[in-house]
Design a protein around this motif. Structure first.
Motif, PDB file in Angstrom:
ATOM      1  N   LYS A 106       2.586   6.812  -4.792  1.00 39.60           N
ATOM      2  CA  LYS A 106       1.581   7.122  -3.783  1.00 39.60           C
ATOM      3  C   LYS A 106       1.148   5.835  -3.110  1.00 39.60           C
ATOM      4  CE  LYS A 106      -1.650   9.616  -1.765  1.00 39.60           C
ATOM      5  NZ  LYS A 106      -1.531   9.150  -0.412  1.00 39.60           N
ATOM      6  N   THR A 107       1.086   5.836  -1.798  1.00 37.68           N
ATOM      7  CA  THR A 107       0.550   4.673  -1.082  1.00 37.68           C
ATOM      8  C   THR A 107      -0.964   4.839  -0.971  1.00 37.68           C
ATOM      9  OG1 THR A 107       0.652   5.602   1.151  1.00 37.68           O
ATOM     10  CG2 THR A 107       2.670   4.558   0.299  1.00 37.68           C
ATOM     11  N   SER A 108      -1.613   3.825  -0.463  1.00 36.42           N
ATOM     12  CA  SER A 108      -3.060   3.914  -0.273  1.00 36.42           C
ATOM     13  C   SER A 108      -3.414   4.744   0.960  1.00 36.42           C
ATOM     14  CB  SER A 108      -3.665   2.516  -0.146  1.00 36.42           C
ATOM     15  OG  SER A 108      -3.164   1.883   1.011  1.00 36.42           O
ATOM     16  N   SER A 112       0.833   9.755   2.435  1.00 39.43           N
ATOM     17  CA  SER A 112       2.037   8.927   2.599  1.00 39.43           C
ATOM     18  C   SER A 112       2.554   8.548   1.227  1.00 39.43           C
ATOM     19  CB  SER A 112       1.739   7.665   3.408  1.00 39.43           C
ATOM     20  OG  SER A 112       1.470   8.006   4.748  1.00 39.43           O
ATOM     21  N   TRP A 113       3.862   8.658   1.064  1.00 39.63           N
ATOM     22  CA  TRP A 113       4.507   8.467  -0.230  1.00 39.63           C
ATOM     23  C   TRP A 113       5.737   7.594  -0.088  1.00 39.63           C
ATOM     24  CZ3 TRP A 113       2.143  11.041  -4.251  1.00 39.63           C
ATOM     25  CH2 TRP A 113       1.253  12.049  -3.901  1.00 39.63           C
ATOM     26  N   ILE A 114       6.059   6.886  -1.162  1.00 38.65           N
ATOM     27  CA  ILE A 114       7.343   6.192  -1.262  1.00 38.65           C
ATOM     28  C   ILE A 114       8.129   6.934  -2.327  1.00 38.65           C
ATOM     29  CG2 ILE A 114       8.536   4.074  -1.891  1.00 38.65           C
ATOM     30  CD1 ILE A 114       5.940   2.571  -0.986  1.00 38.65           C
ATOM     31  N   LEU A 131      10.114   6.406   2.992  1.00 35.25           N
ATOM     32  CA  LEU A 131       8.699   6.510   3.309  1.00 35.25           C
ATOM     33  C   LEU A 131       8.489   7.839   3.996  1.00 35.25           C
ATOM     34  CD1 LEU A 131       5.831   5.315   3.507  1.00 35.25           C
ATOM     35  CD2 LEU A 131       6.539   4.282   5.689  1.00 35.25           C
ATOM     36  N   GLU A 141      -0.062   0.790   7.998  1.00 36.40           N
ATOM     37  CA  GLU A 141      -0.467   0.383   6.652  1.00 36.40           C
ATOM     38  C   GLU A 141       0.527   0.914   5.605  1.00 36.40           C
ATOM     39  OE1 GLU A 141      -4.243   0.947   3.650  1.00 36.40           O
ATOM     40  OE2 GLU A 141      -4.611   1.047   5.813  1.00 36.40           O
ATOM     41  N   ALA A 142       0.964   2.158   5.769  1.00 38.86           N
ATOM     42  CA  ALA A 142       1.948   2.736   4.849  1.00 38.86           C
ATOM     43  C   ALA A 142       3.274   1.979   4.964  1.00 38.86           C
ATOM     44  CB  ALA A 142       2.154   4.222   5.143  1.00 38.86           C
ATOM     45  N   GLU A 145       3.075  -1.294   3.010  1.00 39.05           N
ATOM     46  CA  GLU A 145       3.233  -1.064   1.569  1.00 39.05           C
ATOM     47  C   GLU A 145       4.691  -0.751   1.217  1.00 39.05           C
ATOM     48  OE1 GLU A 145       0.337   1.444  -0.453  1.00 39.05           O
ATOM     49  OE2 GLU A 145      -1.074   1.037   1.196  1.00 39.05           O
ATOM     50  N   TYR A 146       5.340   0.025   2.057  1.00 42.43           N
ATOM     51  CA  TYR A 146       6.752   0.359   1.861  1.00 42.43           C
ATOM     52  C   TYR A 146       7.602  -0.913   1.877  1.00 42.43           C
ATOM     53  CZ  TYR A 146      11.345   2.354   3.106  1.00 42.43           C
ATOM     54  OH  TYR A 146      12.669   2.682   3.160  1.00 42.43           O
ATOM     55  N   PHE A 149       7.133  -2.806  -1.288  1.00 46.05           N
ATOM     56  CA  PHE A 149       7.814  -2.110  -2.382  1.00 46.05           C
ATOM     57  C   PHE A 149       9.315  -2.406  -2.367  1.00 46.05           C
ATOM     58  CE2 PHE A 149      10.284   1.522  -3.881  1.00 46.05           C
ATOM     59  CZ  PHE A 149       9.802   1.667  -5.174  1.00 46.05           C
TER      60      PHE A 149
END
Length: 174
Positions: A106-108, A112-114, A131, A141-142, A145-146, A149
């Motif tokens: 889970k992203t912040s 939105s998910w990875i 993503l 922002e997502a 983070e992606y 990762f």
């Protein structure tokens, strides 16, 4: 190309189970867009997805999920459906009798998910990171983070594919 779509689709099927296991039992269904994809191996240009339709997830009576993805192949609309099987490990799932393994991060960013998957493509093991988000436009922002990762996992950022978003088609058998 159908195999790549299947590989991408199968690894995406676990997103709803992650929500179920991380939100006090809340179960939701919905549609998600693939905003970015990266593989640990070079995917030939002719096998890369040029555009992708959203993926729809449906909760099944047995507690597992069904995910469906439509795509155009040689001018015809085709649909892939697969069942996502729970495992004993939180946020990890299998598809196709354990041949595909998926982890969900889970992203912040809300919704939105990875999705990190290990499966087989053209007879070789391949790792993919995708993503997903609720909209066709990627959330900056997502995406940040992606990118962090995939760096941690050793992916080459230059291999990120941002597929064109297309509307779901309707297969002839529907």
């Amino acid at each position: 190309m159908k195999v790549l779509f299947l590989t991408i689709a199968l690894s995406l099927f676990s997103i709803l189970q992650a929500e179920e296991s991380t939100s006090s039992g809340k179960v939701w269904e919905g549609t998600y867009h693939i905003n970015a994809v990266v593989a640990d191996k070079e995917i030939p240009e002719d096998k890369r997805p040029k555009s992708l339709a959203p993926i729809t997830f449906t909760l099944l009576n047995d507690g597992n999920l069904e995910a469906s993805l439509t795509f155009r192949n040689n001018g015809k609309c085709q649909e892939i459906k697969a069942k996502l099987e729970k495992t004993d490990i939180p946020n990890e799932f299998t598809v196709d009798e354990g041949r595909h393994h998926v982890s969900i991060i889970k992203t912040s960013v809300s919704d939105s998910w990875i999705l990190f998957s290990e499966s087989e493509f053209d007879g070789k093991q391949i790792k993919l990171a995708k993503l997903l988000g609720p909209d066709t436009e990627v959330n900056p922002e997502a995406l940040k983070e992606y990118q962090e990762f995939i760096k941690e996992k050793g992916f080459n950022e230059e291999r990120i594919i941002s597929p064109k978003q297309e509307e779901a088609c309707i297969p002839e058998h529907a």
